[in-house]
Design a protein around this motif. Structure first.
Motif, PDB file in Angstrom:
ATOM      1  N   ASP A   1      22.796 -79.550 -44.649  1.00  0.00           N
ATOM      2  CA  ASP A   1      22.027 -78.506 -43.953  1.00  0.00           C
ATOM      3  C   ASP A   1      22.713 -77.109 -43.644  1.00  0.00           C
TER       4      ASP A   1
ATOM      5  N   GLU B   1      18.282 -77.330 -30.356  1.00  0.00           N
ATOM      6  CA  GLU B   1      19.831 -77.538 -31.053  1.00  0.00           C
ATOM      7  C   GLU B   1      20.348 -76.090 -31.620  1.00  0.00           C
ATOM      8  N   TRP B   2      19.763 -75.160 -31.414  1.00  0.00           N
ATOM      9  CA  TRP B   2      20.101 -73.633 -31.652  1.00  0.00           C
ATOM     10  C   TRP B   2      20.551 -72.945 -30.530  1.00  0.00           C
TER      11      TRP B   2
ATOM     12  N   HIS C   1      25.890 -81.355 -36.261  1.00  0.00           N
ATOM     13  CA  HIS C   1      24.779 -80.245 -36.747  1.00  0.00           C
ATOM     14  C   HIS C   1      25.645 -78.947 -36.319  1.00  0.00           C
TER      15      HIS C   1
ATOM     16  N   HIS D   1      17.877 -85.908 -33.958  1.00  0.00           N
ATOM     17  CA  HIS D   1      18.940 -84.810 -33.580  1.00  0.00           C
ATOM     18  C   HIS D   1      19.420 -85.121 -32.427  1.00  0.00           C
TER      19      HIS D   1
ATOM     20  N   TRP E   1      22.737 -71.449 -45.578  1.00  0.00           N
ATOM     21  CA  TRP E   1      22.183 -70.291 -46.203  1.00  0.00           C
ATOM     22  C   TRP E   1      23.224 -68.996 -45.479  1.00  0.00           C
TER      23      TRP E   1
ATOM     24  N   GLU F   1      10.241 -78.383 -44.499  1.00  0.00           N
ATOM     25  CA  GLU F   1      10.775 -78.638 -43.317  1.00  0.00           C
ATOM     26  C   GLU F   1       9.535 -78.095 -42.200  1.00  0.00           C
TER      27      GLU F   1
HETATM   28  O1  H79 Z   1      18.214 -79.419 -37.995  1.00  0.00           O
HETATM   29  C1  H79 Z   1      17.124 -78.778 -38.024  1.00  0.00           C
HETATM   30  C2  H79 Z   1      17.023 -77.541 -37.785  1.00  0.00           C
HETATM   31  O2  H79 Z   1      17.855 -76.972 -36.733  1.00  0.00           O
HETATM   32  C3  H79 Z   1      17.463 -76.794 -38.982  1.00  0.00           C
HETATM   33  N1  H79 Z   1      17.230 -77.806 -40.209  1.00  0.00           N
HETATM   34  C4  H79 Z   1      16.445 -78.905 -39.375  1.00  0.00           C
HETATM   35  C5  H79 Z   1      16.191 -80.035 -40.033  1.00  0.00           C
HETATM   36  C6  H79 Z   1      17.380 -75.497 -39.428  1.00  0.00           C
HETATM   37  N2  H79 Z   1      18.071 -74.515 -38.952  1.00  0.00           N
HETATM   38  N3  H79 Z   1      17.467 -73.587 -39.181  1.00  0.00           N
HETATM   39  N4  H79 Z   1      16.458 -73.370 -39.478  1.00  0.00           N
HETATM   40  C7  H79 Z   1      16.225 -74.924 -39.520  1.00  0.00           C
HETATM   41  C8  H79 Z   1      15.540 -72.454 -39.964  1.00  0.00           C
HETATM   42  C9  H79 Z   1      16.291 -71.235 -39.112  1.00  0.00           C
HETATM   43  C10 H79 Z   1      15.299 -70.655 -38.133  1.00  0.00           C
HETATM   44  C11 H79 Z   1      16.113 -69.584 -37.316  1.00  0.00           C
HETATM   45 FE1  H79 Z   1      15.911 -69.710 -35.452  1.00  0.00          FE
HETATM   46  C12 H79 Z   1      15.373 -68.682 -37.137  1.00  0.00           C
HETATM   47  C13 H79 Z   1      17.276 -69.505 -36.717  1.00  0.00           C
HETATM   48  C14 H79 Z   1      17.216 -68.429 -35.996  1.00  0.00           C
HETATM   49  C15 H79 Z   1      16.099 -67.870 -36.288  1.00  0.00           C
HETATM   50  C16 H79 Z   1      14.781 -70.993 -34.915  1.00  0.00           C
HETATM   51  C17 H79 Z   1      14.199 -69.923 -34.213  1.00  0.00           C
HETATM   52  C18 H79 Z   1      15.945 -71.496 -34.735  1.00  0.00           C
HETATM   53  C19 H79 Z   1      16.169 -70.551 -33.773  1.00  0.00           C
HETATM   54  C20 H79 Z   1      15.206 -69.609 -33.338  1.00  0.00           C
END
Ligand code: H79
Length: 459
Positions: free
Chosen positions: A219, A77-78, A125, A57, A222, A278
């Protein structure tokens, strides 16, 4: 009787159906999963034989290192989303993206030594930033001080060393003006339709620029808008296959007419393999092997895929990662280990060290994984079993607990036993009343990760 309200997306020749009474297969077949049995073409066999992969990533979020305004976040990454950073503010990172020490050949060499057979890189991403100079957006590496393509050199250097490349592509996009989380009006739907054309054009561009890529890892499928229109994912998948007929696609590309993710409502996976494991592994209580191909991916920390300045909490070590790999292969799955490179393009010491330790182990024992598959037997207390033709591999993680191990194969069928990397150590065998073998492993020294005992069975 409950009428299905999705007739508009039913295949033309299918009849509107009834939930609860009709067979599930008659519901919205056009957008249902299409993988009714494992693919057995050469590309898929190669994907399956690869077994162990590297995930990276890398993007604008790497610059922040999972910290914003003095606060640490768990999932780097979020950060734009969880810290509510505006698009304007976040895009200022473009001016800071300058991985001057990035060296694709060095990454590939590290992975070659680590013994991984494929590598997945985030081309885009959820933040929408593109690591290749896409002609369809300004939000790319081209408009950073670094300017140069990151994906091209990776594809070239990994392919040169015989490591397959997978391109990760997020459908979710927090930057694109036409992307919608929800559809609240006809204008939203039109905008999202324009966005889908953008995604299709970008995938076409990626596969034109990097035809060596073996797989696309989707990815971010959703959000309610994307899920609500199953034909969007279906078109996306079809366009990728048209461009590259051998491509291997994970199941996060679609939803069905009932907005089911990963699998349609009959339990059928979309696309070619199930990537829903995951940061988790399937349960090992069943002796039955999964029917579909699948892959798990792991972070080094508990969570967080992009670079984090601080490593916090439980960090996985090489033993835990090899054990997870063994568990996956023993259940016919692939396993991908994620690293988050630093903003200068180098890989942190902790990850380099993991790569080194895993590589040392794989060099001796990798045959237990590469091209191997599971056996439909109960998981033994001492570890995991894999197989390849007449070979069986006993991967021993819990040696300290046992001096004799039960081996679930008839003693008469075992023609040869050797400890990989320690051929001089003999393993005395006895036969149990039921004819099964028992091995005395007391002469095996404690392994830093695990010993592998290779059995050759009668043909
Ligand atoms: O790329 C990686 C993650 O960023 C992506 N998939 C993997 C491979 C991924 N995106 N979402 N998720 C996994 C699950 C979502 C989690 C969430 Fe949260 C809960 C989004 C907001 C609340 C985790 C906790 C991320 C931010 C806070």
């Amino acid at each position: 009787m409950l009428a299905v309200n999705t007739t508009s997306v039913l295949a033309k020749d299918s009849q509107p159906s009834v939930v609860g009474q009709a067979t599930i297969a008659s519901i919205a077949p056009e957008y249902a999963g299409t993988l009714h049995q494992k693919r057995e073409d050469a590309a898929m066999k190669k994907w399956r034989a690869n077994r162990i992969g590297q995930f990276f990533h890398f993007g604008l979020y790497s610059i922040l290192g999972s910290e914003y305004k003095g606060k640490r976040v768990e999932v780097g990454e979020w950060i734009q989303n969880t810290q509510r950073i505006s698009k304007e503010e976040y895009s200022k990172l473009l001016k800071q993206f300058n991985p001057t020490e990035f060296n694709a050949a060095a990454w590939a060499k590290m992975n070659k030594k680590m013994g991984v057979n494929y590598m997945t890189i985030t081309t885009k991403h959820h933040d929408g930033f593109c690591l290749w100079p896409s002609k369809h957006t300004d939000f790319s590496v081209e408009n950073t001080p670094y300017k140069k393509d990151i994906i091209g050199p990776l594809v070239k250097e990994y392919t040169k060393l015989g490591i397959d490349v997978t391109l990760y592509y997020s459908v979710m996009d927090w930057n694109h003006p036409d992307y919608r989380v929800r559809i609240n009006s006809p204008a939203d739907k039109q905008a999202m339709e324009r966005y889908m054309k953008y995604a299709i054009a970008q995938l076409d561009e990626l596969l034109t620029r990097y035809p060596e890529a073996k797989s696309i890892w989707f990815d971010g499928q959703w959000d309610p808008a994307y899920k609500s229109q199953p034909e969007w994912g279906w078109k996306l998948e079809k366009s990728v296959r048209r461009k590259h007929p051998n491509i291997i696609i994970n199941n996060r590309v679609r939803s069905d007419a009932h907005a089911n993710l990963d699998r349609d409502m009959s339990g059928q996976h979309y696309a070619d393999f199930d990537s829903s494991f995951e940061r988790k592994l399937p349960s090992d209580t069943s002796t039955e092997l999964p029917k579909a191909d699948w892959e798990a991916c792991y972070t080094i920390m508990e969570n967080g895929w992009g670079y984090s300045k601080q490593l916090v909490g439980h960090l996985k070590d090489s033993k835990e990662l090899v054990e997870a790999s063994a568990k996956c292969v023993s259940r016919n799955g692939n396993f991908m280990i994620n690293f988050g490179p630093k903003p200068d393009g180098t890989i942190r010491e902790y990850e380099l060290n993991l790569a080194k330790e895993i590589g040392q182990w794989m060099k001796v024992n990798g045959n237990a994984f590469y091209g191997a598959e599971g056996v439909p037997l109960a998981k033994p207390s001492w570890g995991y079993i894999t197989k390849k033709k007449e070979k069986r591999y006993l991967i021993l993680f819990n040696k300290s607990k046992e001096t004799n191990i039960q081996v679930p194969f008839k003693a008469d069928n075992i023609v040869k036993v050797r400890v990989l990397g320690a051929e001089s150590i003999s393993i005395p065998r006895t036969v149990e009343d039921n004819g099964m073998a028992q091995f005395d492993i007391s002469k095996l020294p404690q392994a830093s990760i695990a010993h592998v005992i290779e059995l050759s069975l009668k043909k």
